[in-house]
Write a protein that holds these residues in place. Structure first.
Motif, PDB file in Angstrom:
ATOM      1  N   GLU A 155       0.838  -1.195   0.000  1.00  0.00           N
ATOM      2  CA  GLU A 155       0.000   0.000   0.000  1.00  0.00           C
ATOM      3  C   GLU A 155       0.875   1.247   0.000  1.00  0.00           C
ATOM      4  O   GLU A 155       0.415   2.326  -0.317  1.00  0.00           O
ATOM      5  CB  GLU A 155      -0.902   0.001   1.230  1.00  0.00           C
ATOM      6  N   LEU A 156       2.115   1.062   0.423  1.00  0.00           N
ATOM      7  CA  LEU A 156       3.073   2.172   0.378  1.00  0.00           C
ATOM      8  C   LEU A 156       4.326   1.664  -0.326  1.00  0.00           C
ATOM      9  O   LEU A 156       4.924   0.672   0.085  1.00  0.00           O
ATOM     10  CB  LEU A 156       3.413   2.630   1.799  1.00  0.00           C
ATOM     11  N   LEU A 157       4.678   2.354  -1.390  1.00  0.00           N
ATOM     12  CA  LEU A 157       5.840   1.934  -2.164  1.00  0.00           C
ATOM     13  C   LEU A 157       6.871   3.041  -2.106  1.00  0.00           C
ATOM     14  O   LEU A 157       6.562   4.206  -2.366  1.00  0.00           O
ATOM     15  CB  LEU A 157       5.421   1.663  -3.614  1.00  0.00           C
ATOM     16  N   ILE A 158       8.098   2.672  -1.764  1.00  0.00           N
ATOM     17  CA  ILE A 158       9.149   3.672  -1.698  1.00  0.00           C
ATOM     18  C   ILE A 158      10.186   3.355  -2.757  1.00  0.00           C
ATOM     19  O   ILE A 158      10.716   2.245  -2.803  1.00  0.00           O
ATOM     20  CB  ILE A 158       9.771   3.693  -0.294  1.00  0.00           C
ATOM     21  N   LEU A 159      10.439   4.314  -3.613  1.00  0.00           N
ATOM     22  CA  LEU A 159      11.384   4.103  -4.700  1.00  0.00           C
ATOM     23  C   LEU A 159      12.556   5.044  -4.502  1.00  0.00           C
ATOM     24  O   LEU A 159      12.400   6.255  -4.588  1.00  0.00           O
ATOM     25  CB  LEU A 159      10.715   4.402  -6.047  1.00  0.00           C
ATOM     26  N   ASP A 160      13.717   4.493  -4.216  1.00  0.00           N
ATOM     27  CA  ASP A 160      14.889   5.336  -4.002  1.00  0.00           C
ATOM     28  C   ASP A 160      15.718   5.339  -5.283  1.00  0.00           C
ATOM     29  O   ASP A 160      16.310   4.328  -5.636  1.00  0.00           O
ATOM     30  CB  ASP A 160      15.707   4.799  -2.819  1.00  0.00           C
ATOM     31  N   GLU A 161      15.746   6.451  -5.936  1.00  0.00           N
ATOM     32  CA  GLU A 161      16.475   6.607  -7.194  1.00  0.00           C
ATOM     33  C   GLU A 161      16.178   5.451  -8.151  1.00  0.00           C
ATOM     34  O   GLU A 161      17.071   4.696  -8.537  1.00  0.00           O
ATOM     35  CB  GLU A 161      18.000   6.657  -6.927  1.00  0.00           C
ATOM     36  N   GLY A 202      -0.380   2.543  -9.663  1.00  0.00           N
ATOM     37  CA  GLY A 202      -1.814   2.421  -9.430  1.00  0.00           C
ATOM     38  C   GLY A 202      -2.306   3.030  -8.143  1.00  0.00           C
ATOM     39  O   GLY A 202      -2.138   4.215  -7.889  1.00  0.00           O
ATOM     40  N   GLU A 203      -2.900   2.174  -7.316  1.00  0.00           N
ATOM     41  CA  GLU A 203      -3.607   2.641  -6.133  1.00  0.00           C
ATOM     42  C   GLU A 203      -2.693   3.059  -4.992  1.00  0.00           C
ATOM     43  O   GLU A 203      -3.092   3.775  -4.113  1.00  0.00           O
ATOM     44  CB  GLU A 203      -4.508   1.513  -5.605  1.00  0.00           C
ATOM     45  N   CYS A 204      -1.476   2.533  -4.981  1.00  0.00           N
ATOM     46  CA  CYS A 204      -0.734   2.670  -3.738  1.00  0.00           C
ATOM     47  C   CYS A 204      -0.087   4.044  -3.613  1.00  0.00           C
ATOM     48  O   CYS A 204       0.138   4.760  -4.583  1.00  0.00           O
ATOM     49  CB  CYS A 204       0.288   1.547  -3.568  1.00  0.00           C
ATOM     50  N   THR A 205       0.179   4.397  -2.378  1.00  0.00           N
ATOM     51  CA  THR A 205       0.870   5.639  -2.087  1.00  0.00           C
ATOM     52  C   THR A 205       2.339   5.431  -2.425  1.00  0.00           C
ATOM     53  O   THR A 205       2.921   4.421  -2.045  1.00  0.00           O
ATOM     54  CB  THR A 205       0.734   5.968  -0.596  1.00  0.00           C
ATOM     55  N   VAL A 206       2.912   6.378  -3.131  1.00  0.00           N
ATOM     56  CA  VAL A 206       4.293   6.182  -3.567  1.00  0.00           C
ATOM     57  C   VAL A 206       5.151   7.341  -3.090  1.00  0.00           C
ATOM     58  O   VAL A 206       4.744   8.499  -3.163  1.00  0.00           O
ATOM     59  CB  VAL A 206       4.378   6.084  -5.103  1.00  0.00           C
ATOM     60  N   LEU A 207       6.312   6.993  -2.604  1.00  0.00           N
ATOM     61  CA  LEU A 207       7.304   8.006  -2.258  1.00  0.00           C
ATOM     62  C   LEU A 207       8.455   7.782  -3.222  1.00  0.00           C
ATOM     63  O   LEU A 207       9.107   6.738  -3.175  1.00  0.00           O
ATOM     64  CB  LEU A 207       7.770   7.785  -0.827  1.00  0.00           C
ATOM     65  N   VAL A 208       8.657   8.709  -4.144  1.00  0.00           N
ATOM     66  CA  VAL A 208       9.747   8.502  -5.096  1.00  0.00           C
ATOM     67  C   VAL A 208      10.839   9.518  -4.820  1.00  0.00           C
ATOM     68  O   VAL A 208      10.595  10.703  -4.663  1.00  0.00           O
ATOM     69  CB  VAL A 208       9.242   8.547  -6.558  1.00  0.00           C
ATOM     70  N   ILE A 209      12.051   8.970  -4.709  1.00  0.00           N
ATOM     71  CA  ILE A 209      13.194   9.777  -4.306  1.00  0.00           C
ATOM     72  C   ILE A 209      14.144   9.879  -5.470  1.00  0.00           C
ATOM     73  O   ILE A 209      14.454   8.872  -6.103  1.00  0.00           O
ATOM     74  CB  ILE A 209      13.905   9.081  -3.144  1.00  0.00           C
ATOM     75  N   SER A 210      14.592  11.090  -5.763  1.00  0.00           N
ATOM     76  CA  SER A 210      15.544  11.203  -6.855  1.00  0.00           C
ATOM     77  C   SER A 210      16.269  12.528  -6.787  1.00  0.00           C
ATOM     78  O   SER A 210      15.752  13.515  -6.294  1.00  0.00           O
ATOM     79  CB  SER A 210      14.814  11.081  -8.187  1.00  0.00           C
ATOM     80  N   HIS A 211      17.494  12.529  -7.282  1.00  0.00           N
ATOM     81  CA  HIS A 211      18.164  13.812  -7.408  1.00  0.00           C
ATOM     82  C   HIS A 211      17.852  14.373  -8.789  1.00  0.00           C
ATOM     83  O   HIS A 211      18.264  15.458  -9.145  1.00  0.00           O
ATOM     84  CB  HIS A 211      19.668  13.635  -7.243  1.00  0.00           C
TER      85      HIS A 211
END
Ligand SMILES: Nc1ncnc2c1ncn2[C@@H]1O[C@H](COP(=O)(O)OP(=O)(O)OP(=O)(O)O)[C@@H](O)[C@H]1O
Ligand code: SF4
Ligand code: SF4
Ligand SMILES: [Mg+2]
Lengths: 633, 327
Positions: free
Chosen positions: A166-172, A194-203
């Protein structure tokens, strides 16, 4: 919904506990993609690890997901959460997958953890997911050490998604990839999250621009600005965000690269107060002493800056200028500037373009306080320039310098280099002879001229055109102004010297942090050098906006014709080729058939219609641009 | 793989050649060098029989051909001390050695791995530091001293285990009872040998684990929510094991030296003990036979470890395949 409140992360080091994240407040609604941007070392990964319970640091504050507090969970609880409620795709750093286990077995693991007995189902799902992320069957049983970086990244993604988090974290998620795989994976991410909350991290700003609905700018462990991604990147309000956007290469393709002045502080020497104050061009005393709180602004933006973001330095309102014409008939005046509103922000580069005779220099002279406008006002740092007392005017002039057209050639040939550069100090009565000499030397070094006695006593006629222009630049900068108005600083020089002078000017702008109005007839140069571009036509600004937008999507037919005429956007001189150049300076405003004022471009405009001859179109806002044309009214 | 096999065959050939050449390089007739003191008791007929059977009076080349031929028929010469063919003497001892070496190898490897992983995982913490100290101390005690201490304490003083031998003689036990008897005899020597090898395996495993513990893939495994034990043994250890196996394989020589001392201390009827007896009684054919067999064992052991680590680590497999492709 993810809610991070006052999160602090400290790493234990031999030199004591060092905070890498301080007072982080962030929220992400269900289904929202929240982007985190920041330079290397700003604490992005630390944030990701803190949220997933993988951080080695000491955590304080609160991280809640769907109302459940995550900080302080036991190892077993984390093991239950990870790979089911939340998944993380870690930043690529070497061997991301166990090299000696076949790929698909590793992808199956999260599912098998939840359903230990369903090996077949796990296999089915893993293959389906691997297919989805674009891996072929023959790769399923390969060992990860035989996979390329892109394939590993895809596999990691599959592994994170198979858990249906339900929470997806994408680091770079795409930083280690080439442009093609990157585009591929970004498309995939857009589809799959899609439905899930996403935290996407990038420079990488383009990744954030592409994926995130909202973005937060992280600097030295503090969030400096948040807001909807588009408005944040197109119209950054925090000085750091603006600097970051300016220094990002591929977002705006053709932009001249500008680093952020100063160095990124190392972990051990994080500045107190506002973390950006050591590099900020508008820092006040309070910035070094006190951390700015986060303030909510309109449009869903949040800002942590004592000065409310980038401040406006200079503003001209309703500016008009006219010159008396001798011996002409019914209209004795030439209206060079016919009502212009313009503003310049702290540390900004504003490029003013237009063909010769459009009134650029006249506008520049008024803004610099050299000429009094015939109508309208100029205010500098919020004060009407022409309403100041003589003493205040003198002080203001110190901060407002103008580099005149052909100023190199205009230098007095009876004065030495030293006298020329020191003259502004003399007029402003700054320092004693000793400190003045030092200041002159320093200014000469800034512009890469020799600062020895021999050169100081040189006379201008012994110097080359490029050197003269640089002496003029040193003269303009010796007082360390806050604003420099540079009028065609390179026009009279030959092409290679021209490029050097412009480069030097931009470099100095970046290092010294002054705001710059660059007046030029070269739209290509303007778009590469400026943060914002204003296009002038016959005494009015007909289009204005972020350089990238103007270049990508010029709105006004005149701008379009300028761009169409550009021989190569690479920076060749526009004037040399087919730019529509006015045979005569405009003597009178364009007039419609009925004698009423009309759009000044109407005689040449391919899109003109009846309407255009009836009124002067006002400047209206379109997206981040402003344009004066009926087609957008 | 084939290349490796060739390497091993070459090594074997060199060993055989050395084994053939060494006694013949000594001054005097080969027969004197090979049989030594036993010659004194021999009748002339026996002597001439030996000369003929092993071609000891013929040129070196022919001698070598005969030697190899005999070897392939399992003829290692005749032991006058045991009054039996060397091959027969040795094949009586070999199973005991294999049992002892095998048991201790199994236990020392398994325990060493687990111990090393558990300590390495808690690097710098109390358990790890205590483990390190223990391992160092244990490593400092020579094998035979350790054996003697265990023998005195567990065998002599507590009388829990038999003092010597591989099984109780003359009981004529069968089946389970005999197996239990053999195990009781095996216990002390195997324990000693395990303890001798344990610290090395522990240290190997620990350092190899430390090398992979911080690798990103361990973090990935943890990040996907696997239980700590799974992360440790399925991911970290799988990555860390291949070099350990290779190193354990390479230390086969040490294992057999250990076997030698332990067998002597416990009078365990294996090759080491046999070798010791033969050496004492100048029974050179047996000495040579033992040496030959032990070196072959070491070689085989190395080879097996190689194969195993290749099986564990697909990267080595790839290398092997590439080598094969090139040769
Ligand atoms: N375990 C740790 N112990 C001590 N310091 C650490 C640790 N992990 C990270 N740091 C330090 O914390 C700071 C922030 O690191 P972090 O990895 O969060 O940066 P980042 O923003 O992800 O950078 P990048 O873009 O390079 O990935 C860095 O100065 C880093 O050296
Ligand atoms: S003005 Fe002050 S608070 Fe704002 S960014 Fe600059 S240093 Fe920070
Ligand atoms: S207002 Fe009419 S004439 Fe003027 S630029 Fe627009 S379309 Fe052309
Ligand atoms: Mg990072």
């Amino acid at each position: 919904m993810l809610e991070i409140n006052d999160l602090t992360v400290k790493y234990q080091t031999p030199r004591g506990a060092l905070p890498v994240l301080e007072g982080i407040n962030l929220t992400a609604r269900k289904g929202e993609v929240l982007g985190i941007v920041g330079e290397s070392g700003s604490g992005k990964t630390s944030l990701a690890l803190a949220i997933t319970g993988l951080s080695e640091g000491r955590l304080e504050g609160s991280v809640q997901f769907q109302g459940e507090e995550l900080l302080g969970k036991s190892r077993e609880e984390w093991e239950r959460l990870r790979g089911s409620t939340l998944s993380i795709v870690m930043q690529q750093a070497g061997e991301m997958l166990t090299p000696v286990l076949p790929l698909i077995e590793q992808v199956m693991e999260p599912f098998l953890k939840k359903h230990p007995r369903q090996k077949d189902e796990a296999f089915r799902r893993a293959s389906a997911m691997l297919h989805k992320v674009g891996l072929e069957e023959h790769s399923f049983y390969r060992y990860p050490y035989t996979l390329s970086g892109g394939e590993v990244q895809r596999a990691l993604l599959a592994m994170a998604l198979i858990a249906e988090p339900e929470l997806l974290i994408l680091d770079e998620p795409v930083s280690s990839l080439d442009a093609l795989s990157k585009a591929d994976i970004l498309t995939l991410l857009e589809e799959l999250t899609g439905e899930c909350t996403v935290l996407v991290i990038s420079h990488d700003l383009s990744t954030i621009a592409r994926l995130a609905d909202r973005a937060a700018v992280l600097y030295c462990g503090s969030v400096l600005e948040t807001g909807p991604t588009a408005s944040l990147l197109q119209a950054p309000r925090h000085p750091y965000t603006r600097a970051l956007v300016r220094s990002y290469p591929s977002l705006y393709g053709l932009k001249e690269l500008q680093g952020i002045r100063g160095e990124f502080p190392s972990l051990g020497e994080r500045p107190g107060g506002c973390p950006f104050h050591t590099r900020c061009t508008q820092a006040l005393e309070i910035c070094a002493q006190q951390r700015p709180g986060t303030v909510e602004k309109e449009g869903g933006r949040n800002l942590a800056c004592h000065r409310g973001g980038v401040v406006e330095l200079l503003r001209g309102s309703g500016l008009k200028q006219r010159y008396a014409l001798k011996g002409k008939g019914k209209d004795p005046y030439l209206e060079a500037v016919r009502g212009i509103d313009i503003s310049l922000d702290e540390g900004e580069v504003y490029a003013l373009v237009g063909e010769s005779g459009s009134g650029k220099s006249t506008l520049g002279r008024m803004l610099a306080g050299v000429d009094r406008p015939y109508a309208g006002t100029v205010s500098f740092q919020g004060q009407g320039f022409f309403q100041l007392s003589p003493a205040e005017t003198k002080k203001a002039k110190r901060d407002l310098q103008m580099l005149f057209q052909n100023s190199g050639e205009a230098l007095s040939h009876r004065m030495t280099v030293h006298e020329l550069v020191a003259e502004p100090l003399f007029i402003q009565e700054v320092g004693d002879p000793q400190t003045r000499r030092e200041a002159v030397r320093r200014a000469l070094r800034w512009v890469y001229l020799p600062d020895d006695e021999h050169f100081l006593n040189e006379y201008p006629h012994h110097l080359s055109g490029g050197e003269l222009q640089r002496v003029a630049l040193a003269r303009a900068l010796v007082l360390e102004p806050k604003v420099l108005i540079a009028d065609e600083p390179s026009a009279s020089l030959d092409a290679s010297v021209q490029a050097k002078v412009i480069k030097l000017l931009l470099q100095l702008q970046n290092e010294r942090g002054f705001a710059l109005i660059l007046i030029t007839h070269d739209l290509a140069l303007a778009a590469r050098a400026g943060d914002r571009v204003g296009v002038m036509h016959e005494g009015k600004i007909v289009e204005e906006g972020p350089a990238a937008d103007i270049l990508r999507r010029p709105l006004h037919p005149y701008t379009q014709s300028l761009l169409g005429a550009a021989p190569s956007i690479g920076g060749a001189n526009l004037a040399a080729t087919g730019m529509p150049s006015p045979a005569e300076p405009a003597v009178a405003a364009a007039e419609g058939p009925n004698g009423k004022p009309a759009c000044s471009f109407s005689p040449d405009c391919a899109h003109s219609c009846e309407e255009c001859f009836r009124y002067v179109p006002p400047l209206v806002r379109v997206g981040f641009q402003k344009v004066a044309c009926y087609r957008y009214a | 793989m084939n290349k490796r096999l060739l390497d091993y065959l070459l090594a074997l050939l060199i060993i055989l050649t050395l084994n053939f050449m060494l006694p013949r390089l000594m001054p005097g007739e080969p027969i004197t060098a090979i049989y030594g003191d036993a010659l004194v008791e021999m009748t002339p007929e026996m002597k001439s029989h030996l000369l003929e059977r092993y071609g000891l009076d013929r040129p070196l080349g022919e001698q070598f051909a005969v030697y190899m031929g005999n070897l392939f028929q399992g003829d290692l010469g005749y032991s006058y001390y045991f009054r039996a063919p060397v091959a027969q003497v040795i094949s009586g001892a070999l199973p005991w050695t294999l049992l002892l070496a095998g048991t201790s190898l199994l236990f020392s490897t398994f325990l060493g791995i687990v111990w090393g992983v558990e300590a390495g995982w808690r690097r710098g913490r109390k358990f790890d530091r205590a483990s390190l100290v223990t391992a160092m101390l244990l490593n400092g005690v020579p094998g035979f001293v350790l054996g003697i201490l265990l023998l005195l304490f567990l065998g002599f003083y507590l009388q829990w285990f038999p003092l010597s031998g591989g099984a109780s003689p003359y009981l004529g036990q069968e089946g389970i009872a005999r197996a239990a008897d053999i195990l009781r005899h095996l216990f002390l020597p195997a324990l000693t040998l395990t303890l001798v090898q344990l610290p090395r395996n522990f240290l190997l495993m620990r350092s190899s684990l430390l090398g992979v513990k911080e690798r990103p893939y361990v973090m990935t495994a943890r990040g996907k929510g696997l239980r700590e034990r799974v992360v440790r043994y399925r991911h970290a250890v799988r990555g860390a094991l291949p070099p350990v196996v290779t190193r354990v394989g390479m230390s086969a020589g040490l294992l057999f030296t250990g076997v030698f001392f332990v067998e002597v201390v416990f009078a365990y009827p294996g090759l080491g003990h046999l070798f010791y007896l033969a050496l004492q009684h100048h029974d050179y054919p047996t000495v040579h036979g033992c040496l030959l067999l032990i070196t072959v064992c070491v070689l085989l052991f190395n080879f097996a470890a190689d194969l195993f680590s290749i099986k564990l680590d697909p990267r080595l497999r790839e290398n092997a395949r590439q080598l094969l492709g090139r040769t």
